[in-house]
Write an enzyme that holds these catalytic residues in place. Structure first.
Site, PDB file in Angstrom:
ATOM      1  N   SER A 150       0.850  -1.193   0.000  1.00  0.00           N
ATOM      2  CA  SER A 150       0.000   0.000   0.000  1.00  0.00           C
ATOM      3  C   SER A 150       0.881   1.236   0.000  1.00  0.00           C
ATOM      4  O   SER A 150       2.011   1.201   0.523  1.00  0.00           O
ATOM      5  CB  SER A 150      -0.896   0.005   1.246  1.00  0.00           C
ATOM      6  OG  SER A 150      -1.521   1.267   1.420  1.00  0.00           O
ATOM      7  N   TYR A 163      -1.777  -0.290  10.600  1.00  0.00           N
ATOM      8  CA  TYR A 163      -1.960  -0.774   9.229  1.00  0.00           C
ATOM      9  C   TYR A 163      -0.778  -0.348   8.367  1.00  0.00           C
ATOM     10  O   TYR A 163      -0.186  -1.158   7.645  1.00  0.00           O
ATOM     11  CB  TYR A 163      -3.262  -0.242   8.639  1.00  0.00           C
ATOM     12  CG  TYR A 163      -3.382  -0.502   7.156  1.00  0.00           C
ATOM     13  CD1 TYR A 163      -3.708  -1.760   6.675  1.00  0.00           C
ATOM     14  CD2 TYR A 163      -3.141   0.511   6.228  1.00  0.00           C
ATOM     15  CE1 TYR A 163      -3.785  -2.010   5.318  1.00  0.00           C
ATOM     16  CE2 TYR A 163      -3.225   0.283   4.884  1.00  0.00           C
ATOM     17  CZ  TYR A 163      -3.549  -0.985   4.417  1.00  0.00           C
ATOM     18  OH  TYR A 163      -3.619  -1.222   3.063  1.00  0.00           O
TER      19      TYR A 163
END
Length: 201
Positions: A150, A163
């Site tokens: 990501s 995250y």
């Protein structure tokens, strides 16, 4: 279809295949001619996707329900895949979960879940198929390990710190595996999507 997307005779694994990026990736690989193993937790969705992909696939489509946080289950799933489709030469480690909250109020069980799936699940997936990838490369074929990270691995997103930390780990793991496996013919990549409308969050 160009030669770049001619995947005939390739054997691919896609984790997190029940929705979003995983399902779209599986669809594209099947359309390119690869045999594709669909890995995910939700068996009903896997079967529905497999039925859908078989209408456009020239290779075999194999749904395999598995919880990537369970090491023994991952090993069994890998055995099912290789026993049915043969040597895997393309792995897309896509499965993940994104749970955000202010750091001081976050549920630490959610931290554990993200670490277990986003990092340990990816590690288990890569480990389960690395021997296959090395074997494919040693025979002179293409071999690819693709991790789905990501932009959160290097950009700042307040309230999503843990995250983002898991995705930073994926990025650095990919760089190290590229150095380790690349000289032996396995191409290792990290795809870093931006904000994407999926079920991830």
């Amino acid at each position: 279809m160009t030669d770049t997307w001619n995947l005939t005779h390739r054997v691919a694994v896609v984790t997190g295949a029940t929705s979003g990026i995983g399902a779209a990736t599986a669809r594209r690989l099947a359309a390119g001619g690869a045999s594709v193993a669909l890995l995910g937790r939700r068996e009903d969705r896997l079967r529905t996707l497999a039925d859908d992909l078989r209408s456009l696939a020239t290779g075999t489509v194999l749904p395999v329900a598995v919880d990537l946080t369970d090491a023994e289950a991952v090993a069994r799933a890998a055995g099912t895949v290789t026993g049915t489709l043969g040597t895997v030469d393309l792995v897309v480690a896509n499965a993940g979960v994104m749970l955000g909250a202010p750091f001081e109020r976050a549920d630490t069980d959610e931290w554990d879940h993200m670490i277990d799936l986003n990092l340990r699940g990816l590690l288990r997936t890569a480990r389960a198929f690395t021997d296959d990838l090395l074997s494919a490369a040693a025979r002179g074929g293409r071999a690819d390990l693709v991790n789905v990270g990501s932009v959160g691995g290097h950009l700042l997103f307040p309230d999503w710190s843990v995250y983002c930390a898991t995705k930073a780990a994926v990025a650095h793991l990919t760089r190290n595996l590229r150095a380790e496996l690349g000289p032996r013919g396995v191409r290792v990549k990290n795809i870093e999507p931006g904000i994407t409308t999926t079920e991830l969050g």
